[in-house]
Design a protein around this motif. Structure first.
Motif, PDB file in Angstrom:
ATOM      1  N   THR A   1     -80.660 -20.804  68.524  1.00 58.36           N
ATOM      2  CA  THR A   1     -79.564 -21.303  69.354  1.00 58.36           C
ATOM      3  C   THR A   1     -79.173 -22.722  68.956  1.00 58.36           C
ATOM      4  N   ALA A   2     -80.172 -23.567  68.732  1.00 58.66           N
ATOM      5  CA  ALA A   2     -79.905 -24.947  68.327  1.00 58.66           C
ATOM      6  C   ALA A   2     -79.190 -24.999  66.985  1.00 58.66           C
ATOM      7  N   SER A   3     -79.522 -24.063  66.095  1.00 60.84           N
ATOM      8  CA  SER A   3     -78.884 -24.041  64.777  1.00 60.84           C
ATOM      9  C   SER A   3     -77.396 -23.703  64.871  1.00 60.84           C
ATOM     10  N   GLY A   4     -77.009 -22.958  65.911  1.00 61.19           N
ATOM     11  CA  GLY A   4     -75.595 -22.642  66.109  1.00 61.19           C
ATOM     12  C   GLY A   4     -74.852 -23.711  66.884  1.00 61.19           C
ATOM     13  N   LEU A   5     -75.564 -24.393  67.773  1.00 61.33           N
ATOM     14  CA  LEU A   5     -74.930 -25.438  68.574  1.00 61.33           C
ATOM     15  C   LEU A   5     -74.494 -26.619  67.708  1.00 61.33           C
ATOM     16  N   CYS A   6     -75.247 -26.911  66.658  1.00 58.42           N
ATOM     17  CA  CYS A   6     -74.932 -28.072  65.818  1.00 58.42           C
ATOM     18  C   CYS A   6     -73.539 -27.966  65.196  1.00 58.42           C
ATOM     19  N   PRO A   7     -73.227 -26.907  64.436  1.00 57.45           N
ATOM     20  CA  PRO A   7     -71.866 -26.816  63.868  1.00 57.45           C
ATOM     21  C   PRO A   7     -70.804 -26.652  64.935  1.00 57.45           C
ATOM     22  N   LEU A   8     -71.150 -25.999  66.045  1.00 57.24           N
ATOM     23  CA  LEU A   8     -70.177 -25.798  67.118  1.00 57.24           C
ATOM     24  C   LEU A   8     -69.776 -27.127  67.752  1.00 57.24           C
ATOM     25  N   LEU A   9     -70.743 -27.975  68.053  1.00 61.69           N
ATOM     26  CA  LEU A   9     -70.464 -29.250  68.706  1.00 61.69           C
ATOM     27  C   LEU A   9     -69.755 -30.215  67.761  1.00 61.69           C
ATOM     28  N   VAL A  10     -70.174 -30.230  66.483  1.00 61.24           N
ATOM     29  CA  VAL A  10     -69.517 -31.104  65.508  1.00 61.24           C
ATOM     30  C   VAL A  10     -68.060 -30.698  65.335  1.00 61.24           C
ATOM     31  N   SER A  11     -67.824 -29.381  65.237  1.00 59.49           N
ATOM     32  CA  SER A  11     -66.462 -28.894  65.073  1.00 59.49           C
ATOM     33  C   SER A  11     -65.608 -29.202  66.300  1.00 59.49           C
TER      34      SER A  11
ATOM     35  N   ILE B   1     -64.592 -35.798  56.550  1.00 58.67           N
ATOM     36  CA  ILE B   1     -64.448 -34.386  56.209  1.00 58.67           C
ATOM     37  C   ILE B   1     -65.774 -33.811  55.727  1.00 58.67           C
ATOM     38  N   ALA B   2     -66.690 -34.694  55.296  1.00 62.09           N
ATOM     39  CA  ALA B   2     -68.004 -34.241  54.843  1.00 62.09           C
ATOM     40  C   ALA B   2     -68.840 -33.689  55.988  1.00 62.09           C
ATOM     41  N   ALA B   3     -68.460 -34.019  57.229  1.00 60.49           N
ATOM     42  CA  ALA B   3     -69.215 -33.525  58.378  1.00 60.49           C
ATOM     43  C   ALA B   3     -69.159 -32.008  58.477  1.00 60.49           C
ATOM     44  N   THR B   4     -68.075 -31.414  57.988  1.00 57.32           N
ATOM     45  CA  THR B   4     -67.930 -29.956  58.077  1.00 57.32           C
ATOM     46  C   THR B   4     -69.000 -29.223  57.274  1.00 57.32           C
ATOM     47  N   PRO B   5     -69.170 -29.506  55.976  1.00 59.76           N
ATOM     48  CA  PRO B   5     -70.250 -28.819  55.254  1.00 59.76           C
ATOM     49  C   PRO B   5     -71.641 -29.311  55.638  1.00 59.76           C
ATOM     50  N   LEU B   6     -71.774 -30.611  55.968  1.00 59.97           N
ATOM     51  CA  LEU B   6     -73.096 -31.165  56.281  1.00 59.97           C
ATOM     52  C   LEU B   6     -73.669 -30.599  57.570  1.00 59.97           C
ATOM     53  N   ARG B   7     -72.805 -30.214  58.516  1.00 61.44           N
ATOM     54  CA  ARG B   7     -73.307 -29.703  59.789  1.00 61.44           C
ATOM     55  C   ARG B   7     -74.100 -28.416  59.593  1.00 61.44           C
ATOM     56  N   PHE B   8     -73.752 -27.658  58.548  1.00 63.76           N
ATOM     57  CA  PHE B   8     -74.449 -26.404  58.316  1.00 63.76           C
ATOM     58  C   PHE B   8     -75.808 -26.610  57.657  1.00 63.76           C
ATOM     59  N   MET B   9     -76.099 -27.831  57.183  1.00 66.50           N
ATOM     60  CA  MET B   9     -77.427 -28.103  56.646  1.00 66.50           C
ATOM     61  C   MET B   9     -78.470 -28.006  57.747  1.00 66.50           C
ATOM     62  N   VAL B  10     -78.104 -28.478  58.952  1.00 66.08           N
ATOM     63  CA  VAL B  10     -79.009 -28.361  60.099  1.00 66.08           C
ATOM     64  C   VAL B  10     -79.201 -26.897  60.460  1.00 66.08           C
ATOM     65  N   THR B  11     -78.104 -26.132  60.395  1.00 72.38           N
ATOM     66  CA  THR B  11     -78.180 -24.698  60.687  1.00 72.38           C
ATOM     67  C   THR B  11     -79.126 -23.996  59.720  1.00 72.38           C
TER      68      THR B  11
END
Length: 230
Positions: A120-130, A142-152
């Motif tokens: 759940t936490a892995s999905g919340l990270c890209p969702l909240l950043v987006s 704009i780098a936040a978009t690909p970087l957020r999925f590193m946490v996922t």
């Protein structure tokens, strides 16, 4: 030109970013329902991601994804297709999180709790950043978009490889347990300890050091059995 270079690197991240949200939903459903193969309806989820990659690749011809592309958030002007791709990704992420949270609240296994919370936490990270990038109105790289999925990727990796998330079938396991009133121990196909009740814990688990998320053969040693034998 610098614009072409920026756009090339941005496009290179699109295939992975586009399939992440529907893949996240597929993993959540497969985990909870115990699916061993992809269901037919899941395949349709990847139609929009494939279309998104193609549209971004050909964006200079039609500007459906970006009317003006820039690495500076305030200079970006989105095209009409961004609504379709954005809403689709939000629905996949939110749907998977809700599905997983509902299962977590109904299940009492510590192992399932840990797996579900990580996922759940892995999905919340890209969702909240987006959501922050879309609705806050504040400048964000704009780098936040690909970087957020590193946490996922990191959290999913821990859930899958350390917590053995994809090695179990929660629904099938629960059906078995519902019909048992005595002490029980549930193992996966490869001997991983998935779950046991309080009665089994008092009789065997505490005595032999049996714990969830470990293989039974690693918990019980021959010398331990000999020492506890009458």
């Amino acid at each position: 030109s610098n614009y072409d270079i920026m756009f090339f690197f941005f496009f290179a991240t699109q295939p992975g970013g586009s399939i992440s949200a529907p893949l996240y939903l597929c993993i959540a459903v497969s985990f909870i329902e115990g699916y061993e193969t992809m269901r037919k309806w899941m395949k349709y989820l990847f139609i929009i991601p494939i279309a998104t990659v193609l549209i971004v690749c050909t964006n200079p011809l039609h500007h459906l994804q970006y009317e003006v592309f820039s690495v500076i958030r305030s200079e970006i002007v989105f095209g009409p297709y961004i609504i379709i791709s954005g809403v689709f990704n939000y629905l996949c992420l939110i749907g998977a999180i809700i599905y997983m949270v509902r299962f977590t609240l109904k299940n009492k296994s510590n192992l399932y709790w840990k797996q579900c919370l990580l996922f759940t936490a892995s999905g919340l990270c890209p969702l909240l950043v987006s959501a922050y990038a879309t609705f806050s109105g504040k400048e964000i790289s704009i780098a936040a978009t690909p970087l957020r999925f590193m946490v996922t990727v990191l959290l999913n990796g821990i859930a899958i490889f350390r917590m053995h998330m994809l090695d179990i079938t929660p629904i099938a396991t629960q059906h078995i347990l519902d019909g048992i009133s005595d002490g029980y121990l549930v193992l996966s196909d490869n001997g991983l300890v998935l779950k046991f009740n309080d009665k089994f814990a008092s009789l065997f688990a505490q005595k032999y050091g049996i714990t969830e998320n470990r293989k039974l053969q690693d918990c019980i040693k021959k010398e331990d059995i000999a020492s506890h034998s009458p």
